[in-house]
Every structure is written in structure tokens, then in C-alpha cells.
Design a protein around this motif. Structure first.
Motif, PDB file in Angstrom:
ATOM      1  N   SER A 184       0.219 -92.955   5.910  1.00  0.00           N
ATOM      2  CA  SER A 184      -0.259 -93.894   6.919  1.00  0.00           C
ATOM      3  C   SER A 184      -1.645 -94.365   6.513  1.00  0.00           C
ATOM      4  O   SER A 184      -2.274 -93.783   5.620  1.00  0.00           O
ATOM      5  CB  SER A 184      -0.295 -93.245   8.303  1.00  0.00           C
ATOM      6  N   GLY A 185      -2.114 -95.412   7.188  1.00  0.00           N
ATOM      7  CA  GLY A 185      -3.483 -95.874   6.976  1.00  0.00           C
ATOM      8  C   GLY A 185      -3.623 -97.130   6.149  1.00  0.00           C
ATOM      9  O   GLY A 185      -4.738 -97.625   5.973  1.00  0.00           O
ATOM     10  N   GLY A 186      -2.529 -97.657   5.643  1.00  0.00           N
ATOM     11  CA  GLY A 186      -2.628 -98.880   4.876  1.00  0.00           C
ATOM     12  C   GLY A 186      -2.950-100.068   5.763  1.00  0.00           C
ATOM     13  O   GLY A 186      -2.959 -99.982   6.988  1.00  0.00           O
ATOM     14  N   GLY A 187      -3.236-101.209   5.119  1.00  0.00           N
ATOM     15  CA  GLY A 187      -3.541-102.404   5.890  1.00  0.00           C
ATOM     16  C   GLY A 187      -4.170-103.466   5.027  1.00  0.00           C
ATOM     17  O   GLY A 187      -4.153-103.394   3.795  1.00  0.00           O
ATOM     18  N   LEU A 188      -4.723-104.462   5.700  1.00  0.00           N
ATOM     19  CA  LEU A 188      -5.383-105.583   5.039  1.00  0.00           C
ATOM     20  C   LEU A 188      -6.889-105.407   5.162  1.00  0.00           C
ATOM     21  O   LEU A 188      -7.406-105.168   6.260  1.00  0.00           O
ATOM     22  CB  LEU A 188      -4.944-106.897   5.695  1.00  0.00           C
ATOM     23  N   VAL A 189      -7.585-105.536   4.043  1.00  0.00           N
ATOM     24  CA  VAL A 189      -9.030-105.375   4.046  1.00  0.00           C
ATOM     25  C   VAL A 189      -9.638-106.362   3.068  1.00  0.00           C
ATOM     26  O   VAL A 189      -8.986-106.758   2.088  1.00  0.00           O
ATOM     27  CB  VAL A 189      -9.406-103.915   3.670  1.00  0.00           C
ATOM     28  N   TRP A 223       8.634 -87.693  -2.621  1.00  0.00           N
ATOM     29  CA  TRP A 223       7.845 -88.910  -2.441  1.00  0.00           C
ATOM     30  C   TRP A 223       7.891 -89.357  -0.987  1.00  0.00           C
ATOM     31  O   TRP A 223       8.909 -89.200  -0.308  1.00  0.00           O
ATOM     32  CB  TRP A 223       8.387 -90.039  -3.320  1.00  0.00           C
ATOM     33  N   GLY A 224       6.777 -89.949  -0.547  1.00  0.00           N
ATOM     34  CA  GLY A 224       6.763 -90.577   0.758  1.00  0.00           C
ATOM     35  C   GLY A 224       7.336 -91.978   0.669  1.00  0.00           C
ATOM     36  O   GLY A 224       7.732 -92.447  -0.404  1.00  0.00           O
ATOM     37  N   GLN A 225       7.346 -92.668   1.798  1.00  0.00           N
ATOM     38  CA  GLN A 225       7.955 -93.990   1.858  1.00  0.00           C
ATOM     39  C   GLN A 225       7.002 -95.091   1.408  1.00  0.00           C
ATOM     40  O   GLN A 225       7.428 -96.219   1.166  1.00  0.00           O
ATOM     41  CB  GLN A 225       8.448 -94.280   3.281  1.00  0.00           C
ATOM     42  N   GLY A 226       5.719 -94.775   1.314  1.00  0.00           N
ATOM     43  CA  GLY A 226       4.742 -95.745   0.858  1.00  0.00           C
ATOM     44  C   GLY A 226       4.053 -96.469   1.998  1.00  0.00           C
ATOM     45  O   GLY A 226       4.599 -96.617   3.093  1.00  0.00           O
ATOM     46  N   THR A 227       2.834 -96.923   1.745  1.00  0.00           N
ATOM     47  CA  THR A 227       2.083 -97.710   2.714  1.00  0.00           C
ATOM     48  C   THR A 227       1.391 -98.842   1.960  1.00  0.00           C
ATOM     49  O   THR A 227       0.829 -98.652   0.879  1.00  0.00           O
ATOM     50  CB  THR A 227       1.074 -96.837   3.479  1.00  0.00           C
ATOM     51  N   GLN A 228       1.456-100.037   2.525  1.00  0.00           N
ATOM     52  CA  GLN A 228       0.935-101.220   1.854  1.00  0.00           C
ATOM     53  C   GLN A 228      -0.575-101.331   2.039  1.00  0.00           C
ATOM     54  O   GLN A 228      -1.082-101.214   3.156  1.00  0.00           O
ATOM     55  CB  GLN A 228       1.606-102.487   2.406  1.00  0.00           C
ATOM     56  N   VAL A 229      -1.263-101.570   0.937  1.00  0.00           N
ATOM     57  CA  VAL A 229      -2.689-101.867   0.952  1.00  0.00           C
ATOM     58  C   VAL A 229      -2.877-103.246   0.336  1.00  0.00           C
ATOM     59  O   VAL A 229      -2.450-103.489  -0.798  1.00  0.00           O
ATOM     60  CB  VAL A 229      -3.502-100.818   0.164  1.00  0.00           C
ATOM     61  N   THR A 230      -3.485-104.135   1.082  1.00  0.00           N
ATOM     62  CA  THR A 230      -3.738-105.486   0.599  1.00  0.00           C
ATOM     63  C   THR A 230      -5.226-105.772   0.680  1.00  0.00           C
ATOM     64  O   THR A 230      -5.827-105.635   1.757  1.00  0.00           O
ATOM     65  CB  THR A 230      -2.965-106.527   1.417  1.00  0.00           C
ATOM     66  N   VAL A 231      -5.814-106.143  -0.453  1.00  0.00           N
ATOM     67  CA  VAL A 231      -7.237-106.433  -0.515  1.00  0.00           C
ATOM     68  C   VAL A 231      -7.397-107.924  -0.797  1.00  0.00           C
ATOM     69  O   VAL A 231      -6.955-108.419  -1.840  1.00  0.00           O
ATOM     70  CB  VAL A 231      -7.933-105.610  -1.609  1.00  0.00           C
ATOM     71  N   SER A 232      -8.004-108.635   0.129  1.00  0.00           N
ATOM     72  CA  SER A 232      -8.198-110.069  -0.022  1.00  0.00           C
ATOM     73  C   SER A 232      -9.546-110.362  -0.672  1.00  0.00           C
ATOM     74  O   SER A 232     -10.516-109.634  -0.481  1.00  0.00           O
ATOM     75  CB  SER A 232      -8.112-110.758   1.336  1.00  0.00           C
ATOM     76  N   SER A 233      -9.563-111.436  -1.430  1.00  0.00           N
ATOM     77  CA  SER A 233     -10.799-111.792  -2.154  1.00  0.00           C
ATOM     78  C   SER A 233     -11.674-112.715  -1.323  1.00  0.00           C
ATOM     79  O   SER A 233     -11.292-113.203  -0.282  1.00  0.00           O
ATOM     80  CB  SER A 233     -10.436-112.466  -3.475  1.00  0.00           C
TER      81      SER A 233
END
Length: 126
Positions: free
Chosen positions: A7-12, A116-126
Motif C-alpha cells: 500500500s501507499g502508492g500514488g501520484l506525486v 510476491w504482493g500484487q503491486g502498488t502504482q507509483v507515478t511521479v510527474s515532472s
């Protein structure tokens, strides 16, 4: 058996921070390696960081050294990945994994990780 839930992924925005969590259940008292990996679209899954449930050893990929910190809370059976100074190239699905058959060392190759876990998306915008 070990179950892993990230958990904890997101857009930053670039330069920002995120903390990923990996909650483990099942066989969590053993001294096996826990790792964070990531996979960007069109790329192979790559090692990010690893730690064991016991001992001080940690490993980091060169690309994240000095920016990411892996840690654990044994009481909560949780491993964390604190990510700082994030860059757009850090964008990926981040996976938590356990190498339950390899004890006593921290592992950074993919093959020994058997849960393995299911994964969490991390998106870093420029």
C-alpha cells in the motif's frame, strides 16, 4: 506460506516523497530476505532494495541509493520503503517480495523471491 500486501502508492510531483508499506502475514518469524522491486511499462522488473526480518543488512540499487530507505517493523510484520527526491523515472509498479527459502543473507536478484504482493502504482510527474 507468506502473504504480502502493498500500500501507499500514488501520484506525486518530482522531488516529492512517498512511503510504501508491505504487510506480511503467515511465516514472518524467519530470517529470510524481503525486497522491493519495480516494473515500468515495457521494462523488466528491477531490484530496488532489500532487508531481512533480523539483522542490520540492507541493499539498495544504485539508482535509489541516498534517496530511498528500506526499514521494517517486526511488531507489525511490515516492511517500508521511504522514497524521497522522487524522479519521473521512478514511475513504476512497486512490488514487495519474500525469498522464504534463502536465509541469513539479503538478496537482490529476482529468482530467489518466491512470494510476491500484487503491486502498488507509483507515478511521479515532472
Amino acid at each position: 506460506q507468506v502473504q504480502l500486501v502493498e500500500s501507499g502508492g500514488g501520484l506525486v510531483q518530482a522531488g516529492g516523497s512517498l512511503r510504501l508499506s508491505c504487510a506480511a502475514s503467515g511465516r514472518t518469524f524467519s530470517s529470510y530476505s524481503l525486497g522491493w522491486f519495480r516494473q515500468a511499462p515495457g521494462k523488466e522488473r528491477e531490484f530496488v532494495a532489500a532487508i531481512r526480518w533480523s539483522g542490520p543488512n540492507r541493499l539498495y540499487a544504485d539508482s535509489v541509493k541516498g534517496r530511498f530507505t528500506i526499514s521494517r517493523d517486526n511488531a507489525k510484520n511490515t516492511v517500508y520503503l521511504q522514497m524521497a527526491s522522487l524522479k519521473p523515472e521512478d514511475t513504476a509498479v512497486y512490488y514487495c517480495a519474500a525469498a522464504t527459502l534463502v536465509w541469513g543473507i539479503v538478496v537482490q536478484t529476482t529468482t530467489p523471491y518466491d512470494h510476491w504482493g500484487q503491486g502498488t502504482q507509483v507515478t511521479v510527474s515532472s
